[in-house]
Design a protein around this motif. Structure first.
Motif, mmCIF file in Angstrom:
data_model
loop_
_atom_site.group_PDB
_atom_site.id
_atom_site.type_symbol
_atom_site.label_atom_id
_atom_site.label_comp_id
_atom_site.label_asym_id
_atom_site.label_seq_id
_atom_site.Cartn_x
_atom_site.Cartn_y
_atom_site.Cartn_z
ATOM 1 N N ALA A 93 0.762 -1.140 -0.059
ATOM 2 C CA ALA A 93 0.230 0.008 -0.066
ATOM 3 C C ALA A 93 0.865 1.303 0.119
ATOM 4 O O ALA A 93 0.569 2.215 -0.641
ATOM 5 C CB ALA A 93 -0.763 0.114 1.277
ATOM 6 N N ALA A 94 1.919 1.044 0.732
ATOM 7 C CA ALA A 94 2.994 2.356 0.975
ATOM 8 C C ALA A 94 3.631 2.815 -0.724
ATOM 9 O O ALA A 94 3.892 3.900 -0.876
ATOM 10 C CB ALA A 94 4.014 2.074 1.708
ATOM 11 N N THR A 95 3.608 1.704 -1.431
ATOM 12 C CA THR A 95 4.311 1.919 -2.841
ATOM 13 C C THR A 95 3.006 2.286 -3.868
ATOM 14 O O THR A 95 3.536 2.627 -5.223
ATOM 15 C CB THR A 95 5.038 0.717 -3.440
ATOM 16 O OG1 THR A 95 4.345 -0.394 -3.312
ATOM 17 C CG2 THR A 95 6.232 0.493 -2.407
ATOM 18 N N ASP A 96 1.846 2.113 -3.566
ATOM 19 C CA ASP A 96 0.744 2.250 -4.661
ATOM 20 C C ASP A 96 0.697 3.753 -4.884
ATOM 21 O O ASP A 96 1.088 4.582 -4.257
ATOM 22 C CB ASP A 96 -0.513 2.110 -3.873
ATOM 23 C CG ASP A 96 -0.899 0.465 -3.910
ATOM 24 O OD1 ASP A 96 -0.077 -0.099 -4.637
ATOM 25 O OD2 ASP A 96 -1.747 0.157 -3.137
ATOM 26 N N ASP A 97 0.419 4.197 -6.102
ATOM 27 C CA ASP A 97 0.122 5.464 -6.616
ATOM 28 C C ASP A 97 -1.193 5.994 -5.919
ATOM 29 O O ASP A 97 -2.076 5.478 -6.284
ATOM 30 C CB ASP A 97 0.226 5.564 -8.243
ATOM 31 C CG ASP A 97 -0.088 6.865 -8.838
ATOM 32 O OD1 ASP A 97 0.202 7.877 -8.127
ATOM 33 O OD2 ASP A 97 -0.416 7.096 -9.923
ATOM 34 N N THR A 98 -1.076 7.058 -5.335
ATOM 35 C CA THR A 98 -2.243 7.524 -4.639
ATOM 36 C C THR A 98 -2.867 8.918 -5.244
ATOM 37 O O THR A 98 -3.734 9.518 -4.875
ATOM 38 C CB THR A 98 -2.120 7.811 -3.190
ATOM 39 O OG1 THR A 98 -1.172 8.698 -3.039
ATOM 40 C CG2 THR A 98 -1.802 6.746 -2.374
ATOM 41 N N SER A 99 -2.216 9.215 -6.437
ATOM 42 C CA SER A 99 -2.282 10.523 -7.056
ATOM 43 C C SER A 99 -3.869 10.602 -7.414
ATOM 44 O O SER A 99 -4.431 11.545 -7.755
ATOM 45 C CB SER A 99 -1.364 10.895 -8.299
ATOM 46 O OG SER A 99 -1.690 9.700 -9.314
ATOM 47 N N ASP A 100 -4.558 9.300 -7.986
ATOM 48 C CA ASP A 100 -6.050 9.478 -8.257
ATOM 49 C C ASP A 100 -6.844 9.894 -6.956
ATOM 50 O O ASP A 100 -8.116 10.124 -7.445
ATOM 51 C CB ASP A 100 -6.183 7.887 -8.923
ATOM 52 C CG ASP A 100 -5.587 7.690 -10.116
ATOM 53 O OD1 ASP A 100 -5.185 8.651 -10.926
ATOM 54 O OD2 ASP A 100 -5.392 6.487 -10.623
ATOM 55 N N TYR A 101 -6.515 9.678 -5.919
ATOM 56 C CA TYR A 101 -7.112 9.664 -4.920
ATOM 57 C C TYR A 101 -7.357 11.151 -4.320
ATOM 58 O O TYR A 101 -8.195 11.656 -3.542
ATOM 59 C CB TYR A 101 -7.064 9.001 -3.453
ATOM 60 C CG TYR A 101 -7.197 7.371 -3.927
ATOM 61 C CD1 TYR A 101 -8.121 6.865 -4.386
ATOM 62 C CD2 TYR A 101 -5.863 6.571 -4.198
ATOM 63 C CE1 TYR A 101 -8.298 5.206 -4.867
ATOM 64 C CE2 TYR A 101 -5.683 5.116 -4.731
ATOM 65 C CZ TYR A 101 -7.031 4.717 -4.795
ATOM 66 O OH TYR A 101 -7.003 3.346 -5.303
ATOM 67 N N LEU A 102 -6.371 12.173 -4.587
ATOM 68 C CA LEU A 102 -6.217 13.250 -4.350
ATOM 69 C C LEU A 102 -7.418 14.376 -4.782
ATOM 70 O O LEU A 102 -7.819 14.222 -6.157
ATOM 71 C CB LEU A 102 -4.929 14.267 -4.709
ATOM 72 C CG LEU A 102 -3.758 13.385 -3.729
ATOM 73 C CD1 LEU A 102 -2.531 14.049 -4.217
ATOM 74 C CD2 LEU A 102 -3.926 13.393 -2.549
ATOM 75 N N VAL A 103 -7.798 14.924 -4.156
ATOM 76 C CA VAL A 103 -8.938 15.962 -4.738
ATOM 77 C C VAL A 103 -8.358 17.163 -5.208
ATOM 78 O O VAL A 103 -7.900 17.909 -4.798
ATOM 79 C CB VAL A 103 -10.204 16.334 -3.571
ATOM 80 C CG1 VAL A 103 -11.258 17.409 -4.138
ATOM 81 C CG2 VAL A 103 -10.661 14.858 -2.951
#
Length: 103
Positions: A93-103
């Motif tokens: 989870a720490a290496t997942d791309d989270t840019s899609d989750y930012l508002v």
């Protein structure tokens, strides 16, 4: 932490425990394996006596290579596998791309 090292044999004054085990061995069809009962009982009591902080410390020592997997498995049982799964999931989870989750 105890400074004494344990021999391969753990010794204690059995007294009534030995008498009870001997009696059960004599009446139980085929006898009983007293050594196996002692190992299972000690394993259960070790696991029961551990706090969450103890479990974390044991896992950290195992991860650092200071404790064998066999000893860690005796102390943590199935929780050893669960801890490893949780840590792997956290790393993933720490290496997942989270840019899609930012508002």
């Amino acid at each position: 932490m105890s400074q004494e090292s344990l021999d391969d044999t753990i010794k204690f004054r059995a007294g009534p425990l030995k008498e009870a085990a001997t009696e059960l061995d004599s009446v139980h069809l085929g006898g009983i394996n007293i050594s196996e009962l002692a190992r299972e009982g000690l394993t259960q009591m070790l696991q029961r006596s551990m706090t969450d902080d103890d479990k974390i410390a044991i896992y950290e020592r195992y991860s650092a290579g200071d404790l064998s997997e066999d000893a860690a498995r005796v102390l943590l049982g199935d929780e050893l596998d669960l801890l490893e799964e949780d840590i792997d999931a956290f790393r993933e989870a720490a290496t997942d791309d989270t840019s899609d989750y930012l508002v």
